[in-house]
Design a protein around this motif. Structure first.
Motif, PDB file in Angstrom:
ATOM      1  N   LEU A  83      -9.193   2.150   4.137  1.00  0.00           N
ATOM      2  CA  LEU A  83      -9.960   3.150   3.384  1.00  0.00           C
ATOM      3  C   LEU A  83     -10.190   4.429   4.186  1.00  0.00           C
ATOM      4  N   GLU A  84     -10.005   4.366   5.499  1.00  0.00           N
ATOM      5  CA  GLU A  84     -10.128   5.548   6.346  1.00  0.00           C
ATOM      6  C   GLU A  84      -8.884   6.435   6.284  1.00  0.00           C
ATOM      7  N   ILE A  85      -7.796   5.883   5.768  1.00  0.00           N
ATOM      8  CA  ILE A  85      -6.553   6.651   5.656  1.00  0.00           C
ATOM      9  C   ILE A  85      -6.677   7.595   4.465  1.00  0.00           C
ATOM     10  N   LYS A  86      -6.336   8.850   4.702  1.00  0.00           N
ATOM     11  CA  LYS A  86      -6.415   9.852   3.640  1.00  0.00           C
ATOM     12  C   LYS A  86      -5.561   9.416   2.449  1.00  0.00           C
ATOM     13  N   ALA A  87      -6.120   9.513   1.272  1.00  0.00           N
ATOM     14  CA  ALA A  87      -5.470   9.197  -0.006  1.00  0.00           C
ATOM     15  C   ALA A  87      -5.399   7.700  -0.309  1.00  0.00           C
ATOM     16  N   VAL A  88      -6.031   6.871   0.511  1.00  0.00           N
ATOM     17  CA  VAL A  88      -6.097   5.437   0.206  1.00  0.00           C
ATOM     18  C   VAL A  88      -7.503   5.129  -0.292  1.00  0.00           C
ATOM     19  N   GLY A  89      -7.576   4.638  -1.526  1.00  0.00           N
ATOM     20  CA  GLY A  89      -8.855   4.284  -2.118  1.00  0.00           C
ATOM     21  C   GLY A  89      -8.892   2.815  -2.473  1.00  0.00           C
ATOM     22  N   ASN A  90      -9.911   2.432  -3.203  1.00  0.00           N
ATOM     23  CA  ASN A  90     -10.084   1.027  -3.578  1.00  0.00           C
ATOM     24  C   ASN A  90      -8.900   0.469  -4.358  1.00  0.00           C
ATOM     25  N   ARG A  91      -8.349   1.270  -5.272  1.00  0.00           N
ATOM     26  CA  ARG A  91      -7.191   0.789  -6.053  1.00  0.00           C
ATOM     27  C   ARG A  91      -6.001   0.498  -5.157  1.00  0.00           C
ATOM     28  N   SER A  92      -5.784   1.387  -4.184  1.00  0.00           N
ATOM     29  CA  SER A  92      -4.673   1.184  -3.251  1.00  0.00           C
ATOM     30  C   SER A  92      -4.870  -0.088  -2.443  1.00  0.00           C
ATOM     31  N   VAL A  93      -6.087  -0.303  -1.967  1.00  0.00           N
ATOM     32  CA  VAL A  93      -6.376  -1.506  -1.185  1.00  0.00           C
ATOM     33  C   VAL A  93      -6.188  -2.756  -2.040  1.00  0.00           C
ATOM     34  N   LEU A  94      -6.616  -2.706  -3.292  1.00  0.00           N
ATOM     35  CA  LEU A  94      -6.415  -3.848  -4.193  1.00  0.00           C
ATOM     36  C   LEU A  94      -4.926  -4.124  -4.404  1.00  0.00           C
ATOM     37  N   GLU A  95      -4.133  -3.065  -4.535  1.00  0.00           N
ATOM     38  CA  GLU A  95      -2.681  -3.222  -4.691  1.00  0.00           C
ATOM     39  C   GLU A  95      -2.089  -3.894  -3.452  1.00  0.00           C
ATOM     40  N   ILE A  96      -2.539  -3.455  -2.279  1.00  0.00           N
ATOM     41  CA  ILE A  96      -2.055  -4.036  -1.022  1.00  0.00           C
ATOM     42  C   ILE A  96      -2.467  -5.503  -0.919  1.00  0.00           C
ATOM     43  N   GLU A  97      -3.736  -5.790  -1.181  1.00  0.00           N
ATOM     44  CA  GLU A  97      -4.228  -7.168  -1.095  1.00  0.00           C
ATOM     45  C   GLU A  97      -3.478  -8.093  -2.046  1.00  0.00           C
ATOM     46  N   SER A  98      -3.224  -7.622  -3.245  1.00  0.00           N
ATOM     47  CA  SER A  98      -2.494  -8.419  -4.230  1.00  0.00           C
ATOM     48  C   SER A  98      -1.068  -8.702  -3.759  1.00  0.00           C
ATOM     49  N   ALA A  99      -0.414  -7.678  -3.223  1.00  0.00           N
ATOM     50  CA  ALA A  99       0.963  -7.839  -2.747  1.00  0.00           C
ATOM     51  C   ALA A  99       1.010  -8.778  -1.542  1.00  0.00           C
ATOM     52  N   LEU A 100       0.069  -8.643  -0.624  1.00  0.00           N
ATOM     53  CA  LEU A 100       0.029  -9.529   0.542  1.00  0.00           C
ATOM     54  C   LEU A 100      -0.235 -10.970   0.114  1.00  0.00           C
TER      55      LEU A 100
END
Length: 109
Positions: A83-100
């Motif tokens: 979330l500290e990375i510019k342009a990464v928000g909650n939706r992006s993190v959810l996408e990453i978590e789902s893929a992992l």
């Protein structure tokens, strides 16, 4: 009583590693016993490119700009790190978590 379990996970294929992970996860979540399992991911899995996750092109590009290009470099990041990375928000993190999760992996805590 805790008994150590040691074997060479590098000798297993990726599919076998995923099946082992799921088995251990199910086995140890269903018991009250005090077990701690540490599985070291094989070099083959750690070094896999993040394109393996089939993330959106924008998110893939953002992660690469942040020098995150392998599953290993992604899995050592926590939710708050991402979330500290510019342009990464909650939706992006959810996408990453789902893929992992599809690979039996998760972000650091």
């Amino acid at each position: 009583m805790k008994l150590p379990l040691t074997f060479d996970i590098d000798s297993l294929s990726i599919d076998q590693q995923k099946k082992l992970y799921e088995y251990l996860k199910e086995k140890f979540e269903s018991t009250q016993a005090d077990f701690k399992i540490n599985i070291t991911l094989s070099h083959e899995l750690i070094e896999k490119d993040i394109k393996t996750l089939r993330l959106s092109k924008k998110l893939d590009s953002i992660l690469r700009t942040a020098n995150i290009s392998t599953l290993g470099s992604l899995c050592i990041k926590s939710r708050s790190d991402l979330l500290e990375i510019k342009a990464v928000g909650n939706r992006s993190v959810l996408e990453i978590e789902s893929a992992l999760n599809e690979w039996g992996l998760k972000l650091a805590e």
